[in-house]
Design a protein around this motif. Structure first.
Motif, PDB file in Angstrom:
ATOM      1  N   TRP A 128      19.534 -33.568   1.786  1.00 60.27           N
ATOM      2  CA  TRP A 128      19.284 -32.738   2.987  1.00 60.27           C
ATOM      3  C   TRP A 128      17.983 -31.961   2.842  1.00 60.27           C
ATOM      4  O   TRP A 128      17.183 -31.874   3.764  1.00 60.27           O
ATOM      5  CB  TRP A 128      20.442 -31.774   3.214  1.00 60.27           C
ATOM      6  CG  TRP A 128      21.749 -32.434   3.501  1.00 60.27           C
ATOM      7  CD1 TRP A 128      21.941 -33.665   4.069  1.00 60.27           C
ATOM      8  CD2 TRP A 128      23.047 -31.914   3.236  1.00 60.27           C
ATOM      9  NE1 TRP A 128      23.281 -33.940   4.163  1.00 60.27           N
ATOM     10  CE2 TRP A 128      23.985 -32.885   3.661  1.00 60.27           C
ATOM     11  CE3 TRP A 128      23.516 -30.733   2.669  1.00 60.27           C
ATOM     12  CZ2 TRP A 128      25.354 -32.699   3.545  1.00 60.27           C
ATOM     13  CZ3 TRP A 128      24.875 -30.544   2.553  1.00 60.27           C
ATOM     14  CH2 TRP A 128      25.795 -31.517   2.979  1.00 60.27           C
ATOM     15  N   GLN A 129      17.781 -31.372   1.663  1.00 64.14           N
ATOM     16  CA  GLN A 129      16.585 -30.555   1.436  1.00 64.14           C
ATOM     17  C   GLN A 129      15.325 -31.399   1.505  1.00 64.14           C
ATOM     18  O   GLN A 129      14.354 -31.041   2.180  1.00 64.14           O
ATOM     19  CB  GLN A 129      16.688 -29.887   0.066  1.00 64.14           C
ATOM     20  CG  GLN A 129      15.406 -29.210  -0.400  1.00 64.14           C
ATOM     21  CD  GLN A 129      15.473 -28.754  -1.842  1.00 64.14           C
ATOM     22  OE1 GLN A 129      15.948 -27.662  -2.116  1.00 64.14           O
ATOM     23  NE2 GLN A 129      15.001 -29.587  -2.764  1.00 64.14           N
ATOM     24  N   ASN A 130      15.320 -32.545   0.828  1.00 65.44           N
ATOM     25  CA  ASN A 130      14.099 -33.346   0.730  1.00 65.44           C
ATOM     26  C   ASN A 130      13.775 -34.102   2.009  1.00 65.44           C
ATOM     27  O   ASN A 130      12.629 -34.508   2.218  1.00 65.44           O
ATOM     28  CB  ASN A 130      14.210 -34.336  -0.430  1.00 65.44           C
ATOM     29  CG  ASN A 130      14.330 -33.630  -1.773  1.00 65.44           C
ATOM     30  OD1 ASN A 130      13.992 -32.459  -1.907  1.00 65.44           O
ATOM     31  ND2 ASN A 130      14.833 -34.330  -2.770  1.00 65.44           N
ATOM     32  N   ASN A 131      14.787 -34.311   2.857  1.00 58.02           N
ATOM     33  CA  ASN A 131      14.540 -34.977   4.134  1.00 58.02           C
ATOM     34  C   ASN A 131      14.233 -34.005   5.257  1.00 58.02           C
ATOM     35  O   ASN A 131      13.928 -34.427   6.375  1.00 58.02           O
ATOM     36  CB  ASN A 131      15.756 -35.827   4.533  1.00 58.02           C
ATOM     37  CG  ASN A 131      15.866 -37.089   3.694  1.00 58.02           C
ATOM     38  OD1 ASN A 131      14.877 -37.742   3.416  1.00 58.02           O
ATOM     39  ND2 ASN A 131      17.082 -37.425   3.279  1.00 58.02           N
ATOM     40  N   SER A 132      14.342 -32.717   4.963  1.00 59.00           N
ATOM     41  CA  SER A 132      14.116 -31.716   5.998  1.00 59.00           C
ATOM     42  C   SER A 132      12.651 -31.297   6.000  1.00 59.00           C
ATOM     43  O   SER A 132      12.045 -31.064   4.949  1.00 59.00           O
ATOM     44  CB  SER A 132      15.003 -30.491   5.761  1.00 59.00           C
ATOM     45  OG  SER A 132      14.689 -29.458   6.665  1.00 59.00           O
ATOM     46  N   ALA A 133      12.087 -31.192   7.185  1.00 55.78           N
ATOM     47  CA  ALA A 133      10.701 -30.742   7.301  1.00 55.78           C
ATOM     48  C   ALA A 133      10.572 -29.243   7.103  1.00 55.78           C
ATOM     49  O   ALA A 133       9.505 -28.726   6.786  1.00 55.78           O
ATOM     50  CB  ALA A 133      10.130 -31.132   8.669  1.00 55.78           C
ATOM     51  N   SER A 134      11.683 -28.526   7.278  1.00 52.08           N
ATOM     52  CA  SER A 134      11.655 -27.067   7.138  1.00 52.08           C
ATOM     53  C   SER A 134      12.230 -26.664   5.790  1.00 52.08           C
ATOM     54  O   SER A 134      12.860 -27.458   5.091  1.00 52.08           O
ATOM     55  CB  SER A 134      12.466 -26.411   8.261  1.00 52.08           C
ATOM     56  OG  SER A 134      13.830 -26.750   8.131  1.00 52.08           O
ATOM     57  N   ASN A 135      11.997 -25.433   5.429  1.00 48.26           N
ATOM     58  CA  ASN A 135      12.560 -24.871   4.200  1.00 48.26           C
ATOM     59  C   ASN A 135      13.604 -23.831   4.599  1.00 48.26           C
ATOM     60  O   ASN A 135      13.440 -22.634   4.363  1.00 48.26           O
ATOM     61  CB  ASN A 135      11.452 -24.256   3.344  1.00 48.26           C
ATOM     62  CG  ASN A 135      11.931 -23.896   1.950  1.00 48.26           C
ATOM     63  OD1 ASN A 135      12.997 -24.312   1.520  1.00 48.26           O
ATOM     64  ND2 ASN A 135      11.146 -23.104   1.254  1.00 48.26           N
ATOM     65  N   ALA A 136      14.667 -24.303   5.248  1.00 49.62           N
ATOM     66  CA  ALA A 136      15.663 -23.416   5.838  1.00 49.62           C
ATOM     67  C   ALA A 136      16.393 -22.618   4.761  1.00 49.62           C
ATOM     68  O   ALA A 136      16.696 -23.153   3.683  1.00 49.62           O
ATOM     69  CB  ALA A 136      16.661 -24.222   6.655  1.00 49.62           C
ATOM     70  N   PRO A 137      16.699 -21.342   5.038  1.00 47.84           N
ATOM     71  CA  PRO A 137      17.440 -20.535   4.067  1.00 47.84           C
ATOM     72  C   PRO A 137      18.788 -21.139   3.693  1.00 47.84           C
ATOM     73  O   PRO A 137      19.225 -21.015   2.545  1.00 47.84           O
ATOM     74  CB  PRO A 137      17.608 -19.192   4.793  1.00 47.84           C
ATOM     75  CG  PRO A 137      16.507 -19.143   5.787  1.00 47.84           C
ATOM     76  CD  PRO A 137      16.287 -20.560   6.215  1.00 47.84           C
TER      77      PRO A 137
END
Length: 322
Positions: A93-102
């Motif tokens: 989820w983290q590596n596929n996300s364009a954002s750095n969501a909290p």
């Protein structure tokens, strides 16, 4: 719960998933699902298998009080696999996300912290009790385990304080166990009963891993991701050795405090022993010979190897997409 929920995720992806979900999944026996889900399913199977294995072991050899008996090792490997699977799904989820969501940062820190907690629990007999924390074995085991975890987590986190946050989760979870278990009534039901116990016995106070985690975060995040491999390895090795040195500096006097009368209270949970441990002066003493220069050299070498493995693991985790 992990096996069933991940099994449902695999079935849903296989039979009702979108084209993108199919493409992002890993295939096994014709089924498709996230890599982390497959690891969790394997871990759940290992945990279930350990139950009858442990029952047979006790029937054959009697009750044991060792953490690392063969059936317990199968159980521990299953538990660790489930936690690694959770980390893999979080990483995807983290590596596929364009954002750095909290939310992603919190999930990753929580998963990493519980993994640290699991490995610290497996090594309880060598590192958890303050009586052991001046011995060479304590420094050798910690140098072999924790740089891998802290360097790997710090390297793969998408925020600066990844290892520190994971160490805080480990610390907080252990302290909650100390504070909650002391409130739960309990009495021994299996001989030999060598001391009166009226409450559940909590684990020892957690190691001060926040300090070495902070050192690793500060050092590793000074090198950009595009740096050469030699520079990355040199930095990771330096971070690991400095982190273990920092752990020794803070844990040495803190172990003395935990053996003192000042720690025998609800907050620190000092001097709380199992019912099958006879009372004695050993409760307030350090066990075995203290740390030596030669053992320190071996601990530094272990920290170097552990940090290098942690860097390789962390770099691999940054590439997890499925």
């Amino acid at each position: 719960m992990a096996g069933l929920s991940c099994g449902w995720l695999v079935l849903r992806t296989t039979f009702a998933g979108t084209a993108d979900e199919h493409a992002a999944g890993v295939s096994f026996w014709g089924f498709r699902g996230p890599l982390g889900a497959w690891v969790c399913i394997w871990g759940a199977i290992a945990m279930i298998t350990s139950g009858p294995f442990d029952d047979w072991w006790h029937n054959a050899y009697g009750l044991d009080v060792e953490i690392l008996s063969p059936p317990h090792v199968v159980l521990a490997v299953g538990i660790l696999a489930i936690q690694i699977g959770a980390m893999l799904m979080t990483l995807a989820w983290q590596n596929n996300s364009a954002s750095n969501a909290p939310t992603l940062r919190r999930l990753f820190a929580f998963a990493g912290g519980i993994l640290i907690l699991m490995l610290a629990t497996v090594a309880t007999e060598e590192i958890a009790f303050p009586n052991d924390q001046h011995r060479p074995e304590f420094f050798l085991v910690t140098a072999g385990i924790f740089p891998i975890l802290l360097v790997g987590i710090s390297r793969s986190a998408r925020f600066r304080w990844g290892a520190t946050a994971a160490a805080a989760v480990y610390t907080g979870a252990t302290m909650l166990a100390i504070w909650i278990l002391q409130l739960v009534p309990g009495e021994p039901m299996l001989a030999p009963i060598l001391r009166p116990v009226e409450r559940m016995v909590p684990p020892p106070f957690p190691l001060l891993l926040i300090v070495p985690a902070l050192v690793i975060d500060l050092v590793l995040h000074r090198i950009p991701a595009e740096s050469g491999r030699a520079r990355q390895v040199f930095t990771a090795v330096g971070a690991g050795v400095l982190a273990m040195l920092a752990l020794g500096v803070v844990q040495w006097p803190f172990a003395e405090f935990l053996l003192s009368e000042s720690a025998r209270n609800y907050v620190f949970g000092g001097d709380l022993w199992d019912y099958n441990v006879p009372p004695g002066s050993f409760q307030y003493e350090f066990w075995g010979p203290p740390m030596t220069v030669a053992a320190g050299g071996w601990a530094a070498l272990l920290a170097i190897v552990s940090s290098t493995i942690g860097l390789l693991w962390g770099n691999w985790m940054t590439r997890v997409r499925r």
